[in-house]
Design an enzyme around this catalytic site. Structure first.
Site, PDB file in Angstrom:
ATOM      1  N   TYR A 117      30.323 -13.133  63.047  1.00 53.04           N
ATOM      2  CA  TYR A 117      29.772 -13.992  61.998  1.00 53.04           C
ATOM      3  C   TYR A 117      30.903 -14.577  61.163  1.00 53.04           C
ATOM      4  O   TYR A 117      31.925 -13.918  60.917  1.00 53.04           O
ATOM      5  CB  TYR A 117      28.863 -13.193  61.062  1.00 53.04           C
ATOM      6  CG  TYR A 117      27.493 -12.904  61.610  1.00 53.04           C
ATOM      7  CD1 TYR A 117      26.473 -13.838  61.496  1.00 53.04           C
ATOM      8  CD2 TYR A 117      27.214 -11.689  62.216  1.00 53.04           C
ATOM      9  CE1 TYR A 117      25.198 -13.563  61.973  1.00 53.04           C
ATOM     10  CE2 TYR A 117      25.940 -11.410  62.698  1.00 53.04           C
ATOM     11  CZ  TYR A 117      24.939 -12.352  62.575  1.00 53.04           C
ATOM     12  OH  TYR A 117      23.686 -12.071  63.046  1.00 53.04           O
ATOM     13  N   TYR A 156      26.681  -7.652  69.058  1.00 50.03           N
ATOM     14  CA  TYR A 156      27.794  -7.143  68.252  1.00 50.03           C
ATOM     15  C   TYR A 156      27.534  -5.709  67.804  1.00 50.03           C
ATOM     16  O   TYR A 156      26.387  -5.297  67.658  1.00 50.03           O
ATOM     17  CB  TYR A 156      28.072  -8.056  67.052  1.00 50.03           C
ATOM     18  CG  TYR A 156      26.929  -8.256  66.093  1.00 50.03           C
ATOM     19  CD1 TYR A 156      26.672  -7.353  65.063  1.00 50.03           C
ATOM     20  CD2 TYR A 156      26.114  -9.384  66.195  1.00 50.03           C
ATOM     21  CE1 TYR A 156      25.631  -7.560  64.176  1.00 50.03           C
ATOM     22  CE2 TYR A 156      25.061  -9.586  65.313  1.00 50.03           C
ATOM     23  CZ  TYR A 156      24.818  -8.678  64.309  1.00 50.03           C
ATOM     24  OH  TYR A 156      23.787  -8.881  63.434  1.00 50.03           O
ATOM     25  N   ARG A 166      23.773  -4.582  68.100  1.00 51.46           N
ATOM     26  CA  ARG A 166      22.639  -5.490  67.997  1.00 51.46           C
ATOM     27  C   ARG A 166      22.527  -6.288  69.281  1.00 51.46           C
ATOM     28  O   ARG A 166      23.532  -6.799  69.779  1.00 51.46           O
ATOM     29  CB  ARG A 166      22.826  -6.488  66.837  1.00 51.46           C
ATOM     30  CG  ARG A 166      22.868  -5.941  65.425  1.00 51.46           C
ATOM     31  CD  ARG A 166      21.632  -5.185  64.954  1.00 51.46           C
ATOM     32  NE  ARG A 166      20.329  -5.597  65.479  1.00 51.46           N
ATOM     33  CZ  ARG A 166      19.601  -6.622  65.028  1.00 51.46           C
ATOM     34  NH1 ARG A 166      20.022  -7.360  64.032  1.00 51.46           N
ATOM     35  NH2 ARG A 166      18.424  -6.905  65.544  1.00 51.46           N
ATOM     36  N   HIS A 171      18.735 -15.230  63.525  1.00 54.65           N
ATOM     37  CA  HIS A 171      17.909 -14.967  62.343  1.00 54.65           C
ATOM     38  C   HIS A 171      17.144 -16.242  61.978  1.00 54.65           C
ATOM     39  O   HIS A 171      17.720 -17.332  61.994  1.00 54.65           O
ATOM     40  CB  HIS A 171      18.783 -14.574  61.151  1.00 54.65           C
ATOM     41  CG  HIS A 171      19.552 -13.297  61.352  1.00 54.65           C
ATOM     42  ND1 HIS A 171      19.116 -12.090  60.875  1.00 54.65           N
ATOM     43  CD2 HIS A 171      20.725 -13.044  61.985  1.00 54.65           C
ATOM     44  CE1 HIS A 171      19.997 -11.143  61.192  1.00 54.65           C
ATOM     45  NE2 HIS A 171      20.987 -11.701  61.867  1.00 54.65           N
TER      46      HIS A 171
HETATM   47 FE   LIG Z   1      22.546 -10.565  62.838  1.00 52.01          FE
END
Ligand SMILES: [Fe+2]
Lengths: 251, 205
Positions: A117, A156, A166, A171
């Site tokens: 991210y 990740y 995950r 999202h």
């Molecule tokens: Fe996420």
């Protein structure tokens, strides 16, 4: 009232259906450790909607920039693009009655193809992509349909168990017509075995509820030599008709 | 057997996670140039009608520690008690006030600040007036489904006493969890406690 009370073109004012709290994840889910200290412990106060929940803000299509629904390009330098498998995510926002929800604001965010991210609190060693920001948004059309372009995010690791990962996911934040419909969820990808190993996915008690968050690979919507397509429909709370609404007398 | 109702199930909620800012307040987390400004960052302009107020909100976990990765949205009526929404059938709200705001809590202090106006009173279903209030929606890492609550105003003692929603709270000692406090500088301070003795009343609404 109008001549045609069944028209869905005029604004609806009915209360939203009660949320099925057994279908959604409960607040306290100890295998997702952060929830332990962040979960309310007392019973929620159940109330029928008032005007404060039936109403909600409107987001106009004119607020959207040209590249808002193109994560491949909206952060990239001119002439460049984000790295990763190119995909189109499309679908429809419906309510529990099966009606399309026009004008719904969808905002989405995700990791890059390496699972990283773009965030200062993020420490995963996978590389940032200088051409990928990770956010996008769109507004559904008259029928409730939407589409955007992005790259497929990577899975990740995250600090929960010693070795928790995950599954690849996007999202989604969804704004329907009433503040009571406000929803945040995540989209997963068909065929990913890691979905069923994830403590966050497993906060959802019902397998069918998880399956409805898994986007389907759609070869027919794929653009040859360009991008694969995934279909992801989203369902918001339905609302009661106000046709025969009880009116309390004497007040 | 009977006919099928053919209803769909609402999509299940999932946590907003630690990086909710990327999607909802990208400028706040230094993703610049994608959107001109974060949505909901500014609620009032010079033409907005009503009394200007400042709300300083925090979300605290079960140890009393403020969340530094929460996101709060608020929704409220205008100064005359009208919502700027197509479902508002009683009149037309102030065109200079959308009534909706969104803020991430500060990554160091856990506080977020809303500059808005004090809302007017809105009727309950039976026509009785609710006390002035602002609806809150809270998401964060560790919160599996967005939390709904309300903030009421401490100076509205009479209106609060007859508010039909506050009246539904069985344990009266919990009513103050929904009433902001007034700071020396005039700002409203609203601490949302996720757990513990001071746990805020959250709604299933
Ligand atoms: Fe996420």
């Amino acid at each position: 009232m109008s001549a045609d009370p069944f028209s869905n073109r005029k604004p609806e004012t009915g209360a939203f259906f009660q949320r099925d709290r057994l279908w959604h994840p409960p607040a306290f889910t100890p295998d997702y450790k952060t929830s332990v200290l962040r979960s309310p412990q007392k019973a929620l106060l159940s109330l029928d909607n008032t005007l404060s929940e039936i109403t909600g803000p409107v987001f106009g299509h004119n607020m959207l920039g040209e590249l808002d629904n193109d994560l491949i390009h909206n952060f990239a330098k001119p002439g460049e693009s984000a790295i990763g498998p190119r995909i189109i995510v499309y679908g429809r926002v419906l309510d529990e009655r099966g009606k399309g929800v026009p004008g719904a604001l969808l905002e989405f965010w995700q990791a890059n193809a390496g699972g990283r991210y773009r965030h200062k609190k993020e420490g995963y060693l996978a590389a940032l992509d200088p051409n990928f920001g990770g956010c996008g948004r769109t507004i559904t059309n008259e029928e409730g349909n939407y589409a955007f372009r992005t790259i497929q995010p990577g899975p990740y690791p995250w600090p929960n168990g010693v070795n928790d990962w995950r599954p690849a996911h996007i999202h989604f934040s969804v704004f329907g017509h009433g503040f009571a419909q406000r929803l945040i969820t995540q989209m997963y990808f068909e065929g990913d075995p890691m979905i069923w190993q994830c403590p966050i996915v497993k906060t959802i008690p019902d397998r069918a509820a998880v399956e409805s968050l898994i986007a389907a690979l759609d070869r027919e919507a794929t653009i040859p030599m360009d991008a694969r397509a995934y279909k992801f429909d989203i369902v918001l709370r339905g609302r009661r008709s106000s046709l025969f609404e009880n009116r309390l007398e004497g007040n | 057997m009977a006919q099928a109702l053919n209803r769909l199930k609402e999509s299940a909620s999932q946590t907003a996670g630690p990086y909710v800012h990327i999607g909802l307040t990208p400028n706040f987390c230094d993703i610049k140039g994608v959107y001109p400004a974060d949505l909901g960052a500014t609620m009032v302009n010079e033409k907005t009608k009503g009394e200007r107020i400042t709300i300083r909100a925090r979300v605290l976990d079960g140890t009393g520690t403020p969340l530094k990765d929460a996101l709060i949205e608020i929704w409220q009526a205008d100064a005359d008690g009208l919502y700027n929404s197509p479902s508002e059938m009683r009149g037309t709200a102030d065109p200079h006030f959308a009534g909706w705001g969104r803020k991430a809590t500060d990554m160091d202090t856990g506080e977020c600040v809303f500059e808005t106006i004090k809302p007017g009173r809105v009727p309950f279903k039976n026509g009785r007036k609710m006390a002035p209030h602002i609806s809150f929606w809270i998401v964060a890492r560790g919160i599996n489904i967005g939390l709904q609550t309300r903030m009421y105003f401490p100076e509205e003692e009479a209106a609060n006493a007859e508010d039909p929603v506050l009246a539904r709270i069985e344990h009266k000692v919990r009513v103050p969890t929904l009433i902001a406090q007034r700071a020396a500088d005039g700002a409203y301070v609203f601490d949302i406690h996720l757990q513990g003795e001071k746990e805020t009343v959250f709604f299933d609404i």
